[in-house]
Design a protein around this motif. Structure first.
Motif, PDB file in Angstrom:
ATOM      1  N   GLY A  49      -7.641   1.425  14.994  1.00 22.16           N
ATOM      2  CA  GLY A  49      -6.888   1.272  13.758  1.00 22.16           C
ATOM      3  C   GLY A  49      -7.374   0.100  12.928  1.00 22.16           C
ATOM      4  N   GLU A  50      -7.086   0.172  11.640  1.00 18.01           N
ATOM      5  CA  GLU A  50      -7.525  -0.866  10.708  1.00 18.01           C
ATOM      6  C   GLU A  50      -6.317  -1.511  10.037  1.00 18.01           C
ATOM      7  OE1 GLU A  50     -10.261   0.666   7.785  1.00 18.01           O
ATOM      8  OE2 GLU A  50     -11.118   2.050   9.247  1.00 18.01           O
ATOM      9  N   PHE A  51      -6.382  -2.835   9.906  1.00 21.29           N
ATOM     10  CA  PHE A  51      -5.384  -3.593   9.159  1.00 21.29           C
ATOM     11  C   PHE A  51      -6.136  -4.406   8.130  1.00 21.29           C
ATOM     12  CE2 PHE A  51      -2.455  -7.513   9.266  1.00 21.29           C
ATOM     13  CZ  PHE A  51      -1.752  -7.089   8.147  1.00 21.29           C
ATOM     14  N   HIS A  52      -5.926  -4.067   6.861  1.00 14.57           N
ATOM     15  CA  HIS A  52      -6.588  -4.759   5.756  1.00 14.57           C
ATOM     16  C   HIS A  52      -5.597  -5.734   5.147  1.00 14.57           C
ATOM     17  CE1 HIS A  52     -10.187  -2.147   5.676  1.00 14.57           C
ATOM     18  NE2 HIS A  52      -9.341  -1.323   6.264  1.00 14.57           N
ATOM     19  N   PHE A  53      -5.853  -6.990   5.376  1.00 15.76           N
ATOM     20  CA  PHE A  53      -5.054  -8.101   4.878  1.00 15.76           C
ATOM     21  C   PHE A  53      -5.850  -8.694   3.723  1.00 15.76           C
ATOM     22  CE2 PHE A  53      -3.363 -12.462   5.202  1.00 15.76           C
ATOM     23  CZ  PHE A  53      -2.015 -12.196   5.379  1.00 15.76           C
ATOM     24  N   PHE A  95       2.031   6.806   3.354  1.00 20.66           N
ATOM     25  CA  PHE A  95       3.210   6.219   2.743  1.00 20.66           C
ATOM     26  C   PHE A  95       2.847   4.911   2.067  1.00 20.66           C
ATOM     27  CE2 PHE A  95       4.440   8.749   6.310  1.00 20.66           C
ATOM     28  CZ  PHE A  95       5.543   9.466   5.859  1.00 20.66           C
ATOM     29  N   VAL A  96       3.551   4.585   1.013  1.00 17.63           N
ATOM     30  CA  VAL A  96       3.483   3.267   0.403  1.00 17.63           C
ATOM     31  C   VAL A  96       4.852   2.639   0.598  1.00 17.63           C
ATOM     32  CG1 VAL A  96       3.247   1.969  -1.748  1.00 17.63           C
ATOM     33  CG2 VAL A  96       1.699   3.876  -1.260  1.00 17.63           C
ATOM     34  N   VAL A  97       4.860   1.410   1.116  1.00 16.61           N
ATOM     35  CA  VAL A  97       6.106   0.705   1.381  1.00 16.61           C
ATOM     36  C   VAL A  97       6.115  -0.564   0.529  1.00 16.61           C
ATOM     37  CG1 VAL A  97       7.557  -0.395   3.125  1.00 16.61           C
ATOM     38  CG2 VAL A  97       6.171   1.599   3.735  1.00 16.61           C
ATOM     39  N   VAL A  98       7.175  -0.744  -0.234  1.00 16.19           N
ATOM     40  CA  VAL A  98       7.384  -1.968  -0.991  1.00 16.19           C
ATOM     41  C   VAL A  98       8.252  -2.871  -0.128  1.00 16.19           C
ATOM     42  CG1 VAL A  98       8.363  -2.991  -3.081  1.00 16.19           C
ATOM     43  CG2 VAL A  98       7.181  -0.779  -3.193  1.00 16.19           C
ATOM     44  N   ASN A  99       7.780  -4.094   0.086  1.00 12.73           N
ATOM     45  CA  ASN A  99       8.424  -5.038   0.992  1.00 12.73           C
ATOM     46  C   ASN A  99       8.836  -6.310   0.260  1.00 12.73           C
ATOM     47  OD1 ASN A  99       7.500  -3.791   3.697  1.00 12.73           O
ATOM     48  ND2 ASN A  99       5.619  -3.996   2.534  1.00 12.73           N
ATOM     49  N   ALA A 112       8.731 -13.313  -1.696  1.00 12.59           N
ATOM     50  CA  ALA A 112       7.678 -12.653  -2.459  1.00 12.59           C
ATOM     51  C   ALA A 112       7.732 -11.161  -2.128  1.00 12.59           C
ATOM     52  CB  ALA A 112       6.311 -13.227  -2.118  1.00 12.59           C
ATOM     53  N   HIS A 113       7.060 -10.375  -2.934  1.00 13.24           N
ATOM     54  CA  HIS A 113       7.006  -8.934  -2.697  1.00 13.24           C
ATOM     55  C   HIS A 113       5.573  -8.516  -2.379  1.00 13.24           C
ATOM     56  CE1 HIS A 113      10.821  -9.191  -4.930  1.00 13.24           C
ATOM     57  NE2 HIS A 113      11.153  -8.198  -4.116  1.00 13.24           N
ATOM     58  N   THR A 114       5.468  -7.474  -1.598  1.00 13.32           N
ATOM     59  CA  THR A 114       4.180  -6.885  -1.266  1.00 13.32           C
ATOM     60  C   THR A 114       4.308  -5.373  -1.362  1.00 13.32           C
ATOM     61  OG1 THR A 114       4.633  -6.644   1.102  1.00 13.32           O
ATOM     62  CG2 THR A 114       3.658  -8.723   0.403  1.00 13.32           C
ATOM     63  N   ALA A 115       3.185  -4.718  -1.328  1.00 12.13           N
ATOM     64  CA  ALA A 115       3.136  -3.269  -1.151  1.00 12.13           C
ATOM     65  C   ALA A 115       2.135  -3.020  -0.039  1.00 12.13           C
ATOM     66  CB  ALA A 115       2.708  -2.570  -2.436  1.00 12.13           C
ATOM     67  N   ALA A 116       2.385  -2.003   0.740  1.00 13.12           N
ATOM     68  CA  ALA A 116       1.488  -1.674   1.842  1.00 13.12           C
ATOM     69  C   ALA A 116       1.296  -0.167   1.880  1.00 13.12           C
ATOM     70  CB  ALA A 116       2.062  -2.160   3.165  1.00 13.12           C
ATOM     71  N   GLU A 117       0.043   0.228   2.048  1.00 18.48           N
ATOM     72  CA  GLU A 117      -0.295   1.650   2.140  1.00 18.48           C
ATOM     73  C   GLU A 117      -0.604   1.979   3.594  1.00 18.48           C
ATOM     74  OE1 GLU A 117      -3.343   4.786   0.017  1.00 18.48           O
ATOM     75  OE2 GLU A 117      -3.865   2.672   0.073  1.00 18.48           O
ATOM     76  N   LEU A 132      -3.815   0.493   7.625  1.00 18.52           N
ATOM     77  CA  LEU A 132      -2.775  -0.212   6.869  1.00 18.52           C
ATOM     78  C   LEU A 132      -3.481  -1.157   5.895  1.00 18.52           C
ATOM     79  CD1 LEU A 132      -0.038  -1.455   6.129  1.00 18.52           C
ATOM     80  CD2 LEU A 132      -0.094  -2.678   8.313  1.00 18.52           C
ATOM     81  N   VAL A 133      -3.185  -0.986   4.614  1.00 20.58           N
ATOM     82  CA  VAL A 133      -3.753  -1.846   3.586  1.00 20.58           C
ATOM     83  C   VAL A 133      -2.601  -2.590   2.928  1.00 20.58           C
ATOM     84  CG1 VAL A 133      -5.131  -1.974   1.479  1.00 20.58           C
ATOM     85  CG2 VAL A 133      -5.647  -0.228   3.203  1.00 20.58           C
ATOM     86  N   LEU A 134      -2.640  -3.909   3.022  1.00 22.22           N
ATOM     87  CA  LEU A 134      -1.596  -4.760   2.454  1.00 22.22           C
ATOM     88  C   LEU A 134      -2.050  -5.279   1.102  1.00 22.22           C
ATOM     89  CD1 LEU A 134       1.112  -6.276   2.807  1.00 22.22           C
ATOM     90  CD2 LEU A 134      -0.210  -8.122   3.853  1.00 22.22           C
ATOM     91  N   TYR A 135      -1.178  -5.161   0.108  1.00 20.80           N
ATOM     92  CA  TYR A 135      -1.440  -5.665  -1.231  1.00 20.80           C
ATOM     93  C   TYR A 135      -0.448  -6.789  -1.501  1.00 20.80           C
ATOM     94  CZ  TYR A 135      -3.862  -1.210  -1.587  1.00 20.80           C
ATOM     95  OH  TYR A 135      -4.685  -0.143  -1.374  1.00 20.80           O
TER      96      TYR A 135
END
Length: 143
Positions: A49-53, A95-99, A112-117, A132-135
């Motif tokens: 798996g990939e986690f893009h921070f 999914f896109v999750v707004v956090n 703060a807010h983030t979005a994650a795909e 998982l790509v974190l924006y």
């Protein structure tokens, strides 16, 4: 293991109950701040798996676990709250999750807010994160 249930996120149409349970557990482990939580959180990813921070990418469970432990050491006490979950209109397990994440600084409490795909895969009746790509704007944590 620090395990508290996150507040109920608003799921838009199309998110099955199993996906809701996956995200509830995922976000609980994300803020666990223990070695067991780090292992369980990294086990939520596929083996490759990939986690893009922002500015960095981690591939494989060991790298993802190490990232989480280092992150908790640098930024203890963060609390992540998934606010809205948007299922992809074309891909069934994306999914896109707004956090929102809350944290303390020397000047007081902040958020703060983030979005994650998320791209999930089904494996033996469970869901795992394939990618998982974190924006986010990382400056929020350094100011």
């Amino acid at each position: 293991m620090k395990m508290s249930a996150p507040p109920e996120a608003q799921y838009l149409e199309g998110a099955p109950e199993a996906v809701r349970k996956f995200f509830a557990r995922f976000y609980t482990l994300l803020d666990g701040e223990t070695p067991d939580s780090a292992v369980a959180w990294s086990d939520s990813f596929t083996k490759d798996g990939e986690f893009h921070f922002p500015g960095q990418a981690y591939t494989g469970r060991a790298a993802i676990r190490n990232q989480r432990e280092a992150f908790w050491g640098a930024f203890p006490g963060l609390v992540h709250t998934p606010l809205r979950v948007y299922p992809s209109p074309t891909l069934p397990l994306q999914f896109v999750v707004v956090n929102r994440f809350d944290f303390n600084t020397k000047d007081g409490a902040r958020f703060a807010h983030t979005a994650a795909e998320y791209t999930l895969v089904e494996s033996e009746g469970n869901y795992l994160v394939e990618k998982l790509v974190l924006y986010m704007d990382p400056a929020a944590l350094t100011q």
